[in-house]
Scaffold this active site. Structure first.
Site, PDB file in Angstrom:
ATOM      1  N   ASP A 217      -6.688   1.343   0.861  1.00 16.64           N
ATOM      2  CA  ASP A 217      -6.775   1.411   2.324  1.00 16.64           C
ATOM      3  C   ASP A 217      -8.206   1.066   2.744  1.00 16.64           C
ATOM      4  O   ASP A 217      -9.013   0.627   1.914  1.00 16.64           O
ATOM      5  CB  ASP A 217      -6.354   2.800   2.823  1.00 16.64           C
ATOM      6  CG  ASP A 217      -7.362   3.877   2.447  1.00 16.64           C
ATOM      7  OD1 ASP A 217      -8.248   3.617   1.592  1.00 16.64           O
ATOM      8  OD2 ASP A 217      -7.286   4.976   3.015  1.00 16.64           O
TER       9      ASP A 217
ATOM     10  N   LYS B 266       0.833  -1.207   0.000  1.00 11.54           N
ATOM     11  CA  LYS B 266       0.000   0.000   0.000  1.00 11.54           C
ATOM     12  C   LYS B 266       0.873   1.265   0.000  1.00 11.54           C
ATOM     13  O   LYS B 266       0.650   2.183  -0.785  1.00 11.54           O
ATOM     14  CB  LYS B 266      -0.929  -0.008   1.214  1.00 11.54           C
ATOM     15  CG  LYS B 266      -1.937   1.135   1.218  1.00 11.54           C
ATOM     16  CD  LYS B 266      -2.913   1.022   2.387  1.00 11.54           C
ATOM     17  CE  LYS B 266      -2.266   1.445   3.679  1.00 11.54           C
ATOM     18  NZ  LYS B 266      -3.199   1.487   4.819  1.00 11.54           N
TER      19      LYS B 266
END
Length: 211
Positions: free
Chosen positions: A138, A120
């Site tokens: 997220d 991420k």
């Protein structure tokens, strides 16, 4: 959800916010990298408060490395998990100095090899600092993708792959920011603000909250 509906969703999000960007404050790819590492399980607001004090003092790999773990902790102790984050940031600075000429690498593999940098974080840096098409999924993006049915998936990787496949190419570069901001301020976790949503009529969520 069909192709036309997805295109209209992103066209509206773009019309509402033509130049979306991260709410993390940064001036260089290195500052962004450190801010994103610090933001894991913490708010952007709390990270910005810390980096506003840190970056005027140290905003290069050499300068932060010179602070050492204990010195860095003094600046970031208001952020969650600051002990482990301080250690990861110092290790990352050392690797950048030793292996990357103090520059932030521009490949996923090299970024993910840095301590405290997962998929991420790498995607945020690739997309935001280097303008590469990447999708950092997220909790906000995961929720919006599933709730609206833009890119439903059981886990973040599945959602990431579906977004990369289904988001129209002309919107792909900024889609990550539109979705995260939409999830943060409109399509919120407990009670989505469907009455204030520009894509409410296109969204396939069955239990819309219109009051």
């Amino acid at each position: 959800m069909n192709k036309q509906k997805r295109a209209e969703i992103f066209a509206r999000l773009k019309a509402e916010n033509p130049n979306p960007t991260t709410e993390l404050e940064y001036n260089t790819p290195f500052e962004l990298l450190i801010a994103v590492v610090l933001s894991a399980q913490a708010t952007d607001v709390s990270v910005n408060k810390a980096t506003r004090k840190l970056y005027p003092v140290a905003n290069t790999p050499e300068a932060i490395y010179a602070l050492g773990v204990e010195g860095l902790k003094e600046y970031i102790k208001t952020i969650g998990l600051f002990n482990s984050k301080a250690e990861n940031v110092i290790k990352t600075c050392k690797i950048l100095i030793d292996q990357h000429n103090s520059e932030v690498p521009q490949t996923r593999e090299a970024l993910e090899a840095l301590p405290g940098v997962g998929r991420k974080t790498a995607n945020v840096v690739l997309n935001t600092a280097f303008r590469q098409p990447a999708m950092a999924v997220d909790t906000h993006i995961f929720r919006v993708s599933n709730r609206t049915n833009i890119a439903p998936g059981k886990n973040v990787l599945e959602v990431e792959h579906k977004l990369m496949k289904h988001v129209p190419k002309e919107y792909l570069m900024d889609a990550h920011h539109w979705l995260i901001l939409h999830g943060r301020y409109i399509c919120t976790a407990r009670k989505p603000r469907c009455g204030a949503c520009v894509i409410s009529d296109l969204c396939e969520f069955k239990e819309k909250v219109l009051d």
